[in-house]
Design a protein around this motif. Structure first.
Motif, PDB file in Angstrom:
ATOM      1  N   SER A   1      -6.049  10.338  -5.191  1.00 25.89           N
ATOM      2  CA  SER A   1      -6.348  10.092  -3.756  1.00 25.89           C
ATOM      3  C   SER A   1      -5.775   8.701  -3.366  1.00 25.89           C
ATOM      4  CB  SER A   1      -7.856  10.137  -3.480  1.00 25.89           C
ATOM      5  OG  SER A   1      -8.524   9.149  -4.235  1.00 25.89           O
ATOM      6  N   PHE A   2      -5.436   8.527  -2.042  1.00 26.24           N
ATOM      7  CA  PHE A   2      -4.801   7.280  -1.570  1.00 26.24           C
ATOM      8  C   PHE A   2      -5.869   6.316  -1.062  1.00 26.24           C
ATOM      9  CE2 PHE A   2      -2.664   4.868   1.901  1.00 26.24           C
ATOM     10  CZ  PHE A   2      -1.798   4.118   1.108  1.00 26.24           C
ATOM     11  N   HIS A   3      -6.000   5.194  -1.763  1.00 26.35           N
ATOM     12  CA  HIS A   3      -6.962   4.154  -1.376  1.00 26.35           C
ATOM     13  C   HIS A   3      -6.208   2.834  -1.159  1.00 26.35           C
ATOM     14  CE1 HIS A   3     -10.354   6.768  -2.238  1.00 26.35           C
ATOM     15  NE2 HIS A   3      -9.808   7.065  -3.435  1.00 26.35           N
ATOM     16  N   PRO A   4      -5.775   2.495   0.110  1.00 28.78           N
ATOM     17  CA  PRO A   4      -5.019   1.255   0.364  1.00 28.78           C
ATOM     18  C   PRO A   4      -5.899   0.022   0.147  1.00 28.78           C
ATOM     19  CG  PRO A   4      -5.588   2.294   2.445  1.00 28.78           C
ATOM     20  CD  PRO A   4      -6.006   3.251   1.369  1.00 28.78           C
ATOM     21  N   TYR A   5      -5.206  -1.065  -0.223  1.00 28.48           N
ATOM     22  CA  TYR A   5      -5.937  -2.313  -0.468  1.00 28.48           C
ATOM     23  C   TYR A   5      -6.322  -3.015   0.852  1.00 28.48           C
ATOM     24  CZ  TYR A   5      -4.377  -1.802  -5.282  1.00 28.48           C
ATOM     25  OH  TYR A   5      -4.153  -1.336  -6.539  1.00 28.48           O
TER      26      TYR A   5
ATOM     27  N   SER B   1      -7.217  -2.780   4.985  1.00 27.67           N
ATOM     28  CA  SER B   1      -7.645  -1.929   6.091  1.00 27.67           C
ATOM     29  C   SER B   1      -7.089  -2.507   7.393  1.00 27.67           C
ATOM     30  CB  SER B   1      -9.169  -1.866   6.149  1.00 27.67           C
ATOM     31  OG  SER B   1      -9.579  -1.177   7.300  1.00 27.67           O
TER      32      SER B   1
ATOM     33  N   GLY C   1       1.015   4.296  -2.696  1.00 25.98           N
ATOM     34  CA  GLY C   1       0.824   5.667  -2.251  1.00 25.98           C
ATOM     35  C   GLY C   1       1.993   6.555  -2.672  1.00 25.98           C
TER      36      GLY C   1
ATOM     37  N   ASP D   1       0.832  -1.211   0.000  1.00 24.90           N
ATOM     38  CA  ASP D   1       0.000   0.000   0.000  1.00 24.90           C
ATOM     39  C   ASP D   1       0.867   1.262   0.000  1.00 24.90           C
ATOM     40  OD1 ASP D   1      -2.282  -1.501  -0.038  1.00 24.90           O
ATOM     41  OD2 ASP D   1      -2.599  -1.431   2.146  1.00 24.90           O
TER      42      ASP D   1
END
Length: 726
Positions: free
Chosen positions: A319-323, A325, A266, A262
């Motif tokens: 925008s930062f969208h991590p795989y 959580s 990013g 992630d």
């Protein structure tokens, strides 16, 4: 070497002072003297005096010179030092016997002479080895020689009646008519008993040592097993912890890998965004420069190219969208922790419970090996049956296994019971008081009249002298360990166990009833049962002795007993024996079964092959001689005094009945109807029929064997088991 020198003590002594030579001098004739002794002997002012040797009387013309003998002086010094050391080592210490002939210091004695009644050291005992007249004397190890305090004579005889050592003069005095034997004879008999007891004690010690060794091994093995279980538990839980730590590391590595993926995404987006910002800042500068241009023509010419390339609306939005959580990961970890905690708690609890189940095999009660127990009153019939045990029986726990225990009762050894059916019994005598009389035990106390229970085959401390199931005695003392001291007519200070005894009421006491009439000369009397010790002592008389009043004076009387003539007693301590004055025929008749009274130590006409246990049939009665002829299994036509005999009722024959297991008594050499078949003393059979005094027995080796009731004895289960195993 020193002893050899001391043995020739006289040759180193001065013949004048008789002491060891001091400053020795040797005169010309060869004899030696102390310088002071010979000088004093020859001290004279006479010029014509003749000097002579005190020993050989050799004369010298002139006074010989007295020169000190150096070598002899050295020998004397060594001799004195050796003598001092020997004397110090031979001094009698505390508790040691000193020589009666040594003057001055108390030299330790090595031998005592029973004839001389003196003790001797090594030196003074020599005459007993060398002098022929003294060689016949009896020498023993040095000891204080006991003598009779009354006659000051050597104690050589043992009085069995009074159980004490006496001198020969006592036999004609206080112990006249008593049962006496030489001390050597009594010593041999008692030594045989002691040797037998010692052998039993040694065997018991060996058995207990083996038990102790096995117990130590079992305890060590059990401890080793516990340590091994602890080590295994540590190992398993340690491995479990390591597994959890390993899985924890794997989860952590996976989280870090997801974090890296992630973060890489990013960073890439961040770089693109930074590049776009840098490009936009450059365009902003171009636009700023164009706006600041003063030349209109230049402004207009560049406007189209600058405005057309602005493209602000075409730029993408980043925008930062991590795989992954990580909040979800934390939740998953929490969920896993909860599940692991629940699982571990449940599974470990199951394991702990299983361990507790294993230890639950230990008795739930507080009964342990060595405790005194009895069957609970609420138990009607024990799971493993009664056997010879009753609610009143109190035994000692010998072994515990699972929910079963093995108990040694006085009535039955190795009895098996269930722990839940048993209860502990406290010590100290309160046990008997806690039990009601209806349950079989009385509240026995000092002064009560008691006897051994019929269910007791052999008391714990054995029968002793003349004690039997019929003997009735008075309780003298009750100890804290539940032991009881009883004075029986034939055995004073008899020791037993409370649980083996029972109270005897007046109604239960056998024998003639007492008469309240006044005692007169010619009456047959005995000592009252309530009298523990007569005022004028027992002598050879007992509670069972019956004698004839010979003389009455004031409040005392003189009676002739079979055991002792001219016995003196107090009238208030005596009672008339009912029915005893109507002649011997009223006591016995031909055909009666009789035996010698337990109180008779030795019958007037001797034992022959008969014993206290022998039961015979009266064949003839001599009224004038007050004697009778009895046929015993061991001795036909045996003669005895009527006053020394007692009737044997059916109870005396052990109440043998059809179905009982019996055997021929060991005292019967040959049964009246012979042995037959392969029947022996060890054979155990079942009573098939009883006809008068005859009994029909089925032995394994001889069916329908015929015998006499008086020749048979009951066999309990434990005896039968022993015979079977042998």
């Amino acid at each position: 070497m020193a002893e050899a020198i001391l043995g020739d003590h006289d040759q180193y002594s001065c013949s004048i002072c008789l002491e060891l030579l001091r400053d020795p001098v040797t005169i010309p004739c060869g004899h030696s003297y102390c310088m002071s002794c010979i000088s004093e002997c020859w001290n004279t002012n006479d010029q014509n005096a003749i000097y002579r040797c005190p020993q050989c009387r050799h004369a010298f013309d002139s006074k010989p010179p007295l020169n000190r003998s150096t070598i002899l002086a050295e020998i004397m010094e060594k001799l004195r030092s050796t003598e001092l050391q020997v004397s110090e080592s031979n001094l009698a210490g505390p508790g040691e016997v000193a020589c009666d002939f040594c003057a001055g210091e108390m030299i330790k004695a090595v031998k005592s002479c029973l004839e001389c009644r003196a003790s001797y050291c090594e030196t003074h005992v020599q005459p007993h080895y060398n002098v022929p007249a003294l060689r016949k004397h009896k020498l023993v190890k040095a000891a204080v020689i006991p003598v009779c305090p009354k006659h000051d004579k050597l104690l050589e005889v043992y009085c069995r009646t009074d159980q004490k050592c006496v001198c020969m003069h006592c036999l004609l005095d206080d112990h006249k008519g008593h049962d006496t034997v030489p001390s050597t004879t009594e010593r041999k008999e008692k030594q045989i008993k002691l040797t037998h007891s010692q052998t039993k004690v040694k065997q018991t010690i060996q058995t207990k040592e083996k038990e102790l060794q096995k117990m130590k091994m079992d305890i060590t093995s059990h401890s080793d097993a516990a340590k091994k279980a602890v080590d295994n538990s540590k190992k398993v839980f340690s491995e479990l912890v390591k597994l959890i730590e390993k899985k924890s590391l794997e989860v952590i590595e996976e989280i870090k890998a997801q974090e890296k993926a992630d973060l890489d995404q990013g960073k890439m987006l961040q770089k693109k965004l930074e590049e776009e910002i840098t490009g936009l800042k450059k365009r902003e500068g171009v636009l700023e420069d164009l706006i600041q241009t003063d030349d209109n023509i230049q402004f207009l010419q560049n406007y189209e190219s600058v405005s057309s390339s602005s493209g602000s609306d075409e730029l993408p939005s980043f925008s930062f969208h991590p795989y992954c959580s990580f909040e979800d990961v934390s939740k998953l970890i929490c969920d896993l922790t909860g599940r692991l905690e629940t699982t571990c708690t449940q599974e470990i609890s199951k394991t702990v419970n299983k361990v507790l189940d294993l230890s639950a095999k230990r008795p739930s009660s507080d009964i342990v090996v060595g405790d005194r127990v009895r069957v609970k009153q609420s138990v009607v019939t024990p799971t493993h049956k009664w056997g010879s045990v009753t609610h009143s029986s109190i035994g000692v726990v010998k072994k515990i296994q699972n929910d079963l225990l093995t108990v040694d009762f006085p009535e039955q050894r190795n009895w098996t019971g269930v722990i839940s059916e048993m209860e502990r019994v406290t010590s100290g005598g309160s046990v008997v008081a806690d039990l009601s009389t209806k349950n079989g035990l009385m509240n026995i106390k000092v002064g009560d009249r008691v006897r051994v229970k019929p269910s007791i085959t052999t008391p714990k401390h054995n029968w002793g002298r003349n004690v039997s199931h019929k003997s009735v005695g008075v309780v003298k003392d009750i100890k804290d360990d539940d032991s009881v001291v009883v004075d029986f007519p034939g055995h004073a200070n008899w020791k037993g166990i409370l649980t083996e005894m029972e109270l005897v009421t007046k109604d239960e006491e056998t024998g003639p009833s007492n008469l309240d009439s006044t005692i007169k000369v010619g009456d047959k009397v005995r000592v009252k049962p309530s009298v523990v010790t007569p005022t004028h002592k027992w002598g050879a008389v007992t509670h069972k002795s019956i004698g004839v009043v010979k003389k009455i004076q004031s409040d005392s009387l003189t009676a002739d007993f079979p055991e002792q003539k001219n016995w003196t007693g107090i009238i208030s301590e005596m009672e008339i024996v009912a029915g005893a004055g109507s002649g011997p025929e009223s006591v016995f008749k031909i055909g009666d079964q009789v035996r010698v009274k337990p109180s008779v130590v030795t019958p007037t006409h001797k034992w022959g092959a008969v014993t206290h246990k022998s039961i015979g049939v009266v064949q003839k009665i001599h009224s004038s001689l007050e004697s009778l002829i009895v046929d015993f299994p061991e001795h036909k036509k045996w003669t005895g005094l009527i006053t020394e005999m007692e009737l044997v009722t059916g109870a005396g024959l052990d109440d043998i009945k059809v179905g009982d297991r019996v055997r021929v008594k060991s005292s019967v050499i040959t049964p009246k109807h012979n042995w037959g078949g392969h029947v022996t003393h060890k054979s155990v059979g079942v009573v098939k029929d009883i006809k008068s005094e005859d009994v029909i027995v089925d032995f394994p080796s001889h069916k329908g064997w015929k015998g006499i009731l008086s020749e048979m004895e009951l066999v309990n289960n434990s005896d039968a088991d022993v015979l079977g195993s042998s």
